[in-house]
Design an enzyme around this catalytic site. Structure first.
Site, PDB file in Angstrom:
ATOM      1  N   GLY A 286       0.833  -1.194   0.000  1.00 49.34           N
ATOM      2  CA  GLY A 286       0.000   0.000   0.000  1.00 49.34           C
ATOM      3  C   GLY A 286       0.867   1.242   0.000  1.00 49.34           C
ATOM      4  O   GLY A 286       2.067   1.176   0.309  1.00 49.34           O
ATOM      5  N   ALA A 288       1.600   5.346   1.301  1.00 52.54           N
ATOM      6  CA  ALA A 288       1.686   5.949   2.628  1.00 52.54           C
ATOM      7  C   ALA A 288       0.279   6.162   3.168  1.00 52.54           C
ATOM      8  O   ALA A 288      -0.605   6.618   2.450  1.00 52.54           O
ATOM      9  CB  ALA A 288       2.425   7.283   2.530  1.00 52.54           C
ATOM     10  N   SER A 290      -2.167   4.307   3.700  1.00 52.48           N
ATOM     11  CA  SER A 290      -3.258   3.659   2.971  1.00 52.48           C
ATOM     12  C   SER A 290      -4.086   2.776   3.886  1.00 52.48           C
ATOM     13  O   SER A 290      -5.184   2.351   3.536  1.00 52.48           O
ATOM     14  CB  SER A 290      -2.676   2.798   1.858  1.00 52.48           C
ATOM     15  OG  SER A 290      -1.793   1.838   2.428  1.00 52.48           O
ATOM     16  N   GLY A 291      -3.549   2.477   5.088  1.00 53.92           N
ATOM     17  CA  GLY A 291      -4.223   1.533   5.993  1.00 53.92           C
ATOM     18  C   GLY A 291      -3.583   0.158   5.941  1.00 53.92           C
ATOM     19  O   GLY A 291      -4.124  -0.801   6.474  1.00 53.92           O
ATOM     20  N   GLY A 312      12.017   0.010  11.363  1.00 48.76           N
ATOM     21  CA  GLY A 312      12.288   1.440  11.160  1.00 48.76           C
ATOM     22  C   GLY A 312      13.343   2.021  12.078  1.00 48.76           C
ATOM     23  O   GLY A 312      13.722   3.178  11.931  1.00 48.76           O
ATOM     24  N   HIS A 328       1.089   3.426  16.858  1.00 53.73           N
ATOM     25  CA  HIS A 328       1.005   2.048  16.349  1.00 53.73           C
ATOM     26  C   HIS A 328       1.044   1.050  17.492  1.00 53.73           C
ATOM     27  O   HIS A 328       0.289   0.094  17.522  1.00 53.73           O
ATOM     28  CB  HIS A 328       2.169   1.757  15.393  1.00 53.73           C
ATOM     29  CG  HIS A 328       1.908   2.211  13.991  1.00 53.73           C
ATOM     30  ND1 HIS A 328       2.035   1.379  12.910  1.00 53.73           N
ATOM     31  CD2 HIS A 328       1.517   3.394  13.500  1.00 53.73           C
ATOM     32  CE1 HIS A 328       1.727   2.050  11.802  1.00 53.73           C
ATOM     33  NE2 HIS A 328       1.426   3.282  12.144  1.00 53.73           N
ATOM     34  N   ARG A 329       1.952   1.321  18.429  1.00 50.53           N
ATOM     35  CA  ARG A 329       2.148   0.380  19.533  1.00 50.53           C
ATOM     36  C   ARG A 329       0.904   0.320  20.417  1.00 50.53           C
ATOM     37  O   ARG A 329       0.485  -0.757  20.828  1.00 50.53           O
ATOM     38  CB  ARG A 329       3.371   0.817  20.348  1.00 50.53           C
ATOM     39  CG  ARG A 329       3.874  -0.260  21.262  1.00 50.53           C
ATOM     40  CD  ARG A 329       5.235   0.081  21.814  1.00 50.53           C
ATOM     41  NE  ARG A 329       6.307  -0.155  20.864  1.00 50.53           N
ATOM     42  CZ  ARG A 329       7.553   0.279  21.016  1.00 50.53           C
ATOM     43  NH1 ARG A 329       7.868   1.024  22.058  1.00 50.53           N
ATOM     44  NH2 ARG A 329       8.474  -0.008  20.128  1.00 50.53           N
ATOM     45  N   ARG A 332      -1.854  -2.073  19.347  1.00 46.74           N
ATOM     46  CA  ARG A 332      -1.644  -3.521  19.341  1.00 46.74           C
ATOM     47  C   ARG A 332      -1.952  -4.131  20.703  1.00 46.74           C
ATOM     48  O   ARG A 332      -1.732  -3.500  21.734  1.00 46.74           O
ATOM     49  CB  ARG A 332      -0.190  -3.826  18.964  1.00 46.74           C
ATOM     50  CG  ARG A 332       0.166  -3.356  17.575  1.00 46.74           C
ATOM     51  CD  ARG A 332       1.447  -3.958  17.094  1.00 46.74           C
ATOM     52  NE  ARG A 332       2.614  -3.461  17.816  1.00 46.74           N
ATOM     53  CZ  ARG A 332       3.370  -2.453  17.391  1.00 46.74           C
ATOM     54  NH1 ARG A 332       3.091  -1.817  16.290  1.00 46.74           N
ATOM     55  NH2 ARG A 332       4.410  -2.068  18.101  1.00 46.74           N
ATOM     56  N   GLU A 339       9.770  -6.019  18.552  1.00 46.78           N
ATOM     57  CA  GLU A 339      11.225  -5.856  18.535  1.00 46.78           C
ATOM     58  C   GLU A 339      11.619  -4.970  17.361  1.00 46.78           C
ATOM     59  O   GLU A 339      10.994  -5.012  16.300  1.00 46.78           O
ATOM     60  CB  GLU A 339      11.948  -7.204  18.498  1.00 46.78           C
ATOM     61  CG  GLU A 339      11.449  -8.161  17.440  1.00 46.78           C
ATOM     62  CD  GLU A 339      11.742  -9.616  17.780  1.00 46.78           C
ATOM     63  OE1 GLU A 339      12.941  -9.940  17.879  1.00 46.78           O
ATOM     64  OE2 GLU A 339      10.794 -10.406  17.934  1.00 46.78           O
TER      65      GLU A 339
END
Ligand SMILES: [Zn+2]
Ligand SMILES: [Zn+2]
Length: 460
Positions: A286, A288, A290-291, A312, A328-329, A332, A339
């Site tokens: 996808g 940038a 984009s999901g 990253g 993001h973290r 989850r 890691e």
């Protein structure tokens, strides 16, 4: 046991008759109409009786005359339209109907039962076990109460074992199940689980219901405690128009080991559930934002533990990057381990059968390899450049080989960067080309490849 699903929809049904959103329009156009959720077990036990349930039985060509037990989960009007008891009395049945439910639901029935009607109203509470005609009903606590509504406070769920041994969990309406209920269902190894998924893509509803974020987590917890096992037929019910159109919803549910069925479907507790083995190698592409990361995480959302590999780097000096990583973290589940490493090859080689690994993302992994090989420090066309590109090529070969050979369930996220303008700088063009080639090579060894555009998923 035979489970006839009289309805699989939410309180307003799906489509909501008053709505013209894309999801409702799709449902209308395809004639996929879901009425309020209710189930009829062997024609003998009716679980919930909302306004649509009796007519749905007619549509299925089934009479309710043999029903000897009505299980009520709660008194919300989509689960209990008590005038059905008056209609039953007009049929003149002399057979006793036992109506089991929490106090508020039983109270709502009283005015609809005449003094001589053969109806027994029985209040039940979590922990009770009641036997009716060889069916064992265990009463479980729902988590439907968010402190706003009297009728949700005593809501219950049912665990029903039929005389033939078939076992069903009827789990609507409820939010994430509490400890007491999880302890009660542990080890149950149900044949059929009807689990609600009311709110679809809406996770800000603040109600005692499940959605596409909490449903897979609930399912993971049910698997973890042995309530759901490999052969369990998990069916999503109480579905509303907040869900994406059916094909898309079915595709989301599939990797979680759950499915969608139409209203009036008959499930059998002794039927072998045939499921497509889940794809073990998946590539999600996808642009940038984009999901694509969200989609990749969702694929593994019903797994208890997942190794999340971020490629990253930490980038301690970049606050924007750190904020992005933190969001993001937070999204989850706590049971996932993260890691930060570029050594994806090692992670995939050391994984064992049944492990789940999410790599986010291949584009940053490639950028990291180019940095490690000091590609940008050499002149285009120089021997140093050729040498560094050869090193990146070897690393890419290893990555592709490790994906092909891994025993883990792996989901790879990568950027699709070929669609924009041709980059002005040589470095941009080189990176774009290398990534395009790497994506193609990974796609060749993956079972599923999808492109995410504007949050919508296209299978390639
Ligand atoms: Zn409901
Ligand atoms: Zn409700």
């Amino acid at each position: 046991m035979e489970v006839l699903l009289l309805g699989t929809g939410s309180a307003d049904g799906w489509p909501n008759p008053w709505c013209r959103c894309a999801s409702c329009t799709w449902a209308r156009d395809t004639g996929t109409l879901r009425s309020t959720t209710a189930a009829l077990l062997d024609g003998v036990v009716l679980v919930d009786c909302g306004p649509d349930a009796p007519r749905q039985a007619d549509r299925a060509g089934v009479s309710l005359a043999d029903v000897t037990c009505l299980l009520l989960t709660h008194a919300h009007p989509d689960h209990l339209a008590p005038e059905a008891l008056l209609a039953r009395s007009w049929a003149g049945s002399r057979q006793t109907l036992r109506v089991l439910g929490p106090a508020s639901a039983i109270e709502a029935c009283r005015d609809w039962v005449g003094p001589h009607d053969p109806v027994r109203l029985e209040v039940v509470a979590p922990g009770d076990e009641v036997e009716v005609d060889g069916y064992l009903m265990r009463v479980l606590a729902a988590a439907h109460d968010v402190g706003r509504d009297e009728l949700t406070r005593d809501a219950v769920l049912y665990d029903v074992t039929a005389p033939d041994g078939g076992r069903l969990l009827h789990a609507t309406d409820t939010g994430p199940l509490g400890q007491q209920t999880m302890a009660a269902v542990a080890g149950a190894a149900y044949d059929v689980v009807l689990l609600e998924e009311s709110f679809g893509s809406r996770s800000d509803h603040g109600t005692g219901h499940l959605d596409l974020v909490t449903f897979p987590r609930q399912l993971a917890a049910l698997r973890e405690c042995g309530a759901v096992v490999d052969r369990t037929d998990v069916v999503a019910v109480h579905l509303s128009h907040h869900n994406p159109p059916g094909d898309e919803l079915a595709r989301i549910l599939e990797p979680w080991g759950a499915r969608l069925v139409d209203d009036l479907t008959v499930l059998r507790t002794d039927a072998a559930v045939v499921r497509r083995a889940p794809a073990r190698r998946q590539l999600v592409l996808g642009g940038a934002r984009s999901g694509k990361s969200h989609e990749a995480e969702r694929r593994l959302a019903a797994r208890g533990s997942v190794r999340y590999v971020a490629t990253g780097g930490e980038r301690a000096d970049d606050p924007e990057w750190r904020a992005r990583v933190a969001t993001h973290r937070a999204r989850r589940p706590a049971t996932w381990t993260s890691e930060e490493t570029l050594d994806v090859v090692d992670v995939l080689r050391s994984a064992s059968d049944g492990d789940a690994v999410l790599v986010d993302c291949v584009a940053l992994w490639l950028a990291g390899q180019l940095d490690t090989a000091r590609t940008w420090e050499s002149e285009p066309g120089s021997a140093a450049r050729a040498e560094s590109l050869a090193a990146v090529g070897r690393a890419s070969d290893d990555l592709v080989a490790s994906v092909a050979a891994t025993r883990a369930h792996v989901v790879l996220v990568s950027n699709e960067v070929g669609g924009g303008v041709v980059p002005e700088h040589e470095s941009g063009r080189l990176y774009r080309d290398l990534l395009g080639v790497l994506n193609s090579r990974l796609a060749a060894v993956c079972d599923d490849v999808d492109l995410v555009v504007a949050g919508r998923v296209l299978r390639l």
